[in-house]
Write an enzyme that holds these catalytic residues in place. Structure first.
Site, PDB file in Angstrom:
ATOM      1  CD  GLU A  11      46.663  11.097  22.513  1.00 31.85           C
ATOM      2  OE1 GLU A  11      47.836  11.106  22.097  1.00 31.85           O
ATOM      3  OE2 GLU A  11      46.281  10.462  23.485  1.00 31.85           O
ATOM      4  CG  LEU A  26      62.734  -8.039  27.257  1.00 34.44           C
ATOM      5  CD1 LEU A  26      62.453  -9.186  28.227  1.00 34.44           C
ATOM      6  CD2 LEU A  26      62.587  -6.703  27.980  1.00 34.44           C
ATOM      7  CB  CYS A  55      51.992  13.136  20.988  1.00 33.39           C
ATOM      8  SG  CYS A  55      52.232  12.407  19.427  1.00 33.39           S
ATOM      9  CG  HIS A 106      51.027  16.382  16.006  1.00 27.84           C
ATOM     10  ND1 HIS A 106      49.707  16.114  16.254  1.00 27.84           N
ATOM     11  CD2 HIS A 106      51.714  15.271  16.375  1.00 27.84           C
ATOM     12  CE1 HIS A 106      49.600  14.883  16.753  1.00 27.84           C
ATOM     13  NE2 HIS A 106      50.810  14.360  16.832  1.00 27.84           N
ATOM     14  CD  GLU A 114      56.190  12.119   8.835  1.00 30.17           C
ATOM     15  OE1 GLU A 114      56.776  11.427   9.670  1.00 30.17           O
ATOM     16  OE2 GLU A 114      55.354  12.998   9.135  1.00 30.17           O
ATOM     17  CG  HIS A 148      47.500   5.691  20.363  1.00 31.44           C
ATOM     18  ND1 HIS A 148      46.914   6.916  20.544  1.00 31.44           N
ATOM     19  CD2 HIS A 148      48.824   5.924  20.231  1.00 31.44           C
ATOM     20  CE1 HIS A 148      47.851   7.854  20.534  1.00 31.44           C
ATOM     21  NE2 HIS A 148      49.013   7.271  20.344  1.00 31.44           N
ATOM     22  CG  ASP A 154      55.197  16.743  13.789  1.00 26.53           C
ATOM     23  OD1 ASP A 154      54.080  17.292  13.693  1.00 26.53           O
ATOM     24  OD2 ASP A 154      55.629  15.910  12.971  1.00 26.53           O
ATOM     25  NE  ARG A 160      67.297  -4.149  19.216  1.00 29.92           N
ATOM     26  CZ  ARG A 160      66.704  -3.992  18.046  1.00 29.92           C
ATOM     27  NH1 ARG A 160      65.498  -3.459  18.001  1.00 29.92           N
ATOM     28  NH2 ARG A 160      67.276  -4.348  16.927  1.00 29.92           N
TER      29      ARG A 160
HETATM   30  N1  GLN Z   1      54.512  13.851  11.758  1.00 29.24           N
HETATM   31  C1  GLN Z   1      54.720  12.751  12.649  1.00 29.24           C
HETATM   32  C2  GLN Z   1      53.924  11.552  12.156  1.00 29.24           C
HETATM   33  O1  GLN Z   1      52.882  11.706  11.670  1.00 29.24           O
HETATM   34  C3  GLN Z   1      54.312  13.069  14.059  1.00 29.24           C
HETATM   35  C4  GLN Z   1      54.601  11.915  14.995  1.00 29.24           C
HETATM   36  C5  GLN Z   1      54.358  12.208  16.441  1.00 29.24           C
HETATM   37  O2  GLN Z   1      53.640  13.097  16.788  1.00 29.24           O
HETATM   38  N2  GLN Z   1      54.935  11.444  17.308  1.00 29.24           N
HETATM   39  O3  GLN Z   1      54.337  10.427  12.288  1.00 29.24           O
HETATM   40 ZN    ZN Z   2      51.521  12.601  17.568  1.00 32.00          ZN
END
Ligand code: GLN
Ligand code: ZN
Length: 742
Positions: free
Chosen positions: A652, A23, A630, A628, A471, A681, A586, A21
């Site tokens: 999203e 780079l 993304c 969920h 998490e 983001h 997810d 890695r």
């Molecule tokens: N539960 C995950 C988080 O909140 C979901 C991440 C994702 O959607 N990429 O980080």
């Molecule tokens: Zn997400």
């Protein structure tokens, strides 16, 4: 008969992050100002030299050049044709380049999105009627010269003009109805100049990557292909690659337009073999048989590969052998792994090993071993029996209407988050110390429990309705589960580029998957013990676990998905048993694995949604299942979202200004929906009024009783300085709109 050297060995592309890695270190040091431009260029040159060493030492007959990138090959292409947005133009080109890639104080970056059905992300060029294409062949010529200067047979590589435009988006000035492909003829002139510069420098063969031709293309698009290659094919020997499945109807078009060579993906695109045989290909055509899987890490079944290679070789006087696509998607070197079991190592092949496989296949004297079957102990009969016993019953839950009435009562517009809280430097330090053996298990656990307690306190303070544990204990949402399930191995340094300097280490799913003990129950339970508010359980779904792992190729993906789903089903049951009323599973990668060809999508959606239901349908009506996703461009998967049969789906939505809600409504989606009202983001903290406005749009677009208030995604990449005020604003926005509803 001596047929030695008649089969040409090469590969379409090679990892460009460096074996260690390098780079990442180089560009990140440059961004933070620790090294200057010259030092960055020096590191880049060292990586390129290493790439050439690898390719040359393997004994290939020719090799690709120009495949190095400081960030992304689509961005490189945009710069090669001077399609740089005015907002990214800076005094020096490197500043422009990184402004486009990452944004700077003056401009937001280009949008980033997934490259075909992979987890690589490219930057989306912005093209309009006013884009003034101009050839900037400097990088391509310089990298060609580096290889040619060593006496190597080098083949410059360019992203093809059709793919470039099909992956671009209209710029801000483009009128309604404009498509970047409208600019093909002008773009092709810039390509003609680049090709001229390369042939001037000595290149005879040029590789043009047109992976967009591995997806369904309209007659008008195929016409565009014809026009582009009619114009370019006379300028040099053009070898066109796809790499992400069969070319299908684009294949005759390319051949008729005079492409001198075609690189076939014979791993995912074997249908092209029959098509090719029916086409009466000129025996002058250079046909590369991509029989070594460039997307996965398994050692090739040499016997099978040689058979396909022979079929190709029968059609041409100029046969070649290669990987199915660039090796961009696999780690560099298996030798770097020390801890993998022998039975696994024997069956693996990373980029360096794949080069040798290609070279051996070109050598008629080399042995052609068949790949051995998986060892018996990778098979878990109990898992197979449990799955068989579940049968179709695994799918059935009581209808949504009944479930809704039975589930936890919450205020209107319940507020929640997507799962992760900031992964602070402290958390990452503790994890690193634990991994290196410098922190004992007990200390690590108490450190993470303290973090969970802090996260719960933050959420109570903010006044959220449904909490999460945050998490902190998860290094990654897939690896965390892979490390606890049987049938998975994790690598020490199997890094693969995800985007720019960001690399991921996909786990290797090699055998039958089973759960040996609960994986998350203790963490969720601990968080729940600290609060009266409900704490959501948090799991990664089966499709996402597959999408972000290297998967076995000796059985159908659907079968593997079911095994992962079964393990998750057991975890879901344990969470429910421990009193968890809301469980989120997810599936951010649901769309990523969607096949590029429409005729394969139905089958994919069937098994993908089935696996999700298998994971989640074991619970009682009173347990609320969330999922969920993304992204906001549902288009192709909107029906699949309904088929997941989740009670609540968070998506999203903030950047699209809630427009996705109308799509959901049109598709008759009538479940709980949490359209993100905060673009996580960006470091920007959205104001109360802004989030309230988003919620108002939401309650107008869909049944207000089903709307949840949440951010777009997890908060792990954000900082508490942003998270605290943003969550307070989110709760306040929900309170205001709630009052308006009453
Ligand atoms: N539960 C995950 C988080 O909140 C979901 C991440 C994702 O959607 N990429 O980080
Ligand atoms: Zn997400």
């Amino acid at each position: 008969m001596n047929i030695q050297h008649t089969v040409h060995a090469t590969v379409p592309g090679y990892p460009r992050i460096g074996a260690h890695r390098e780079l990442k270190r180089a560009v990140e040091s440059y961004w933070s100002g620790r090294i200057d431009h010259a030092a960055l260029e020096e590191s880049a040159a060292a990586i390129r030299a290493q790439m050439l060493d690898d390719l040359a030492e393997a004994g290939l007959d020719s090799l690709p050049t120009g495949v190095f990138s400081l960030y992304d090959h689509m961005l490189d292409t945009a710069f090669a044709v001077d399609a740089v947005a005015p907002r990214h133009r800076r005094e020096n080109e490197l500043d422009s380049y990184f402004a486009a890639a990452r944004g700077d104080e003056r401009a937001v970056p280009l949008e980033m999105t997934k490259w075909f059905d992979t987890n690589y992300h490219y930057l989306v060029p912005e093209i309009g009627p006013g884009t003034a294409f101009a050839a900037r062949p400097g990088k391509a010529v310089a990298e060609y010269a580096e290889a040619a200067g060593r006496g190597l047979d080098a083949r410059p590589v360019l992203v093809g003009p059709v793919t470039f435009l099909l992956l671009a988006k209209p710029d801000a000035d483009a009128p309604e109805g404009f498509a970047p492909l409208d600019r093909l003829d002008d773009l092709v002139e810039a390509y003609a100049e680049i090709i001229a510069a390369l042939t001037e420098a000595g290149a005879e063969r040029i590789q043009i990557d047109e992976p967009a031709l591995c997806a369904d293309r309209t007659p008008a698009e195929l016409d565009a292909v014809r026009r582009a290659y009619d114009r370019l094919a006379g300028l040099a020997e053009l070898i066109v690659t796809g790499g992400y499945g069969p070319f299908g109807s684009a294949l005759p078009v390319l051949l008729e337009a005079g492409a001198a060579g075609i690189a076939l993906d014979l791993v995912r695109g074997r249908d092209d073999l029959d098509l090719l045989a029916s086409l009466n290909v000129s025996r002058e055509t250079f046909l590369l048989a991509g029989v070594v899987d460039g997307r996965n890490i398994w050692r090739t079944d040499a016997a099978g590969a040689a058979a396909d290679l022979e079929r190709v070789a029968a059609l041409t006087d100029r046969p070649g052998v290669s990987t199915s696509c660039s090796l961009l998607h696999v780690p560099v070197d298996l030798e770097a792994e020390g801890d993998l079991p022998d039975a696994l190592v024997e069956r693996l092949s990373f980029a360096r090993q794949k080069l040798r496989e290609v070279v051996a296949l070109a050598d008629p004297a080399a042995p052609r071993p068949t790949r051995p079957d998986a060892p018996d102990h990778w098979r878990d009969q109990a898992v197979r029996s449990r799955l068989a016993a579940l049968g179709d019953g695994a799918d059935r839950r009581v209808p949504y209407a009944e479930r809704e009435a039975a589930q936890i009562e919450l205020p209107p517009l319940p507020t929640t988050t997507i799962g992760s809280f900031p992964q602070t430097a402290e958390i990452r330090r503790a994890r690193a110390a634990h991994r290196k053996g410098l922190m004992i298990d007990g200390d690590y656990r108490s450190r993470m429990r303290a973090e969970v307690a802090a996260v719960v306190a933050e959420q109570e303070k903010a006044g959220l309705d449904v909490l999460v544990h945050g998490e902190p204990e998860r290094n990654d949402m897939v690896q965390y589960f892979a490390e606890q399930l049987t049938g998975f191995a994790v690598t020490a340094s199997g890094w693969v580029q995800s985007y720019g300097s960001r690399c991921v280490r996909p786990p290797i799913l090699y055998g039958d998957v089973a759960r040996t003990e609960p994986m998350t129950v203790e963490w969720t339970g601990y968080a729940q013990s600290l609060t009266d508010k409900p704490v959501k359980g948090m799991l990664t779904g089966p499709v996402t676990i597959l999408a972000w792992s290297f998967v076995r190729d000796d059985q159908q993906l659907s079968e593997t998905a079911d095994q992962v789903a079964l393990a998750l089903r057991e975890e879901v049951a344990d969470l429910e048993g421990a009193g968890t009323a809301i469980i989120q599973v997810d599936e951010p990668a649901l769309r990523e694995l969607l096949p590029l060809r429409a005729d394969r999508r139905g089958d994919y959606k069937r098994w993908a949604t089935r696996a999700f239901r298998l994971a989640t349908s074991g619970v009682g009506a009173e347990t609320q299942i969330h999922t969920h996703l993304c992204y906001s461009e549902f288009g192709e998967v909107i029906d699949a979202i309904a088929d997941l049969d989740a009670d609540v789906t968070s998506i999203e939505a903030s950047r699209s200004k809630m427009e996705v809600l109308a799509d959901l409504d049109r598709a008759d989606y009538r479940r709980g929906i949490g359209p993100g009202v905060w673009d996580i983001h960006s470091p920007r903290v959205p104001a109360v009024g802004e989030m309230a406005e988003s919620l108002r749009l939401a309650v107008r677009a869909v049944d207000a009783r089903r709307v949840w208030a949440n951010p777009d995604c997890g908060l792990k990449t954000r900082r508490y300085e942003e998270v605290r005020p943003a969550l307070a604003n989110l709760v306040e926005a929900a309170r205001i709109v709630r009052a308006e509803l009453e």
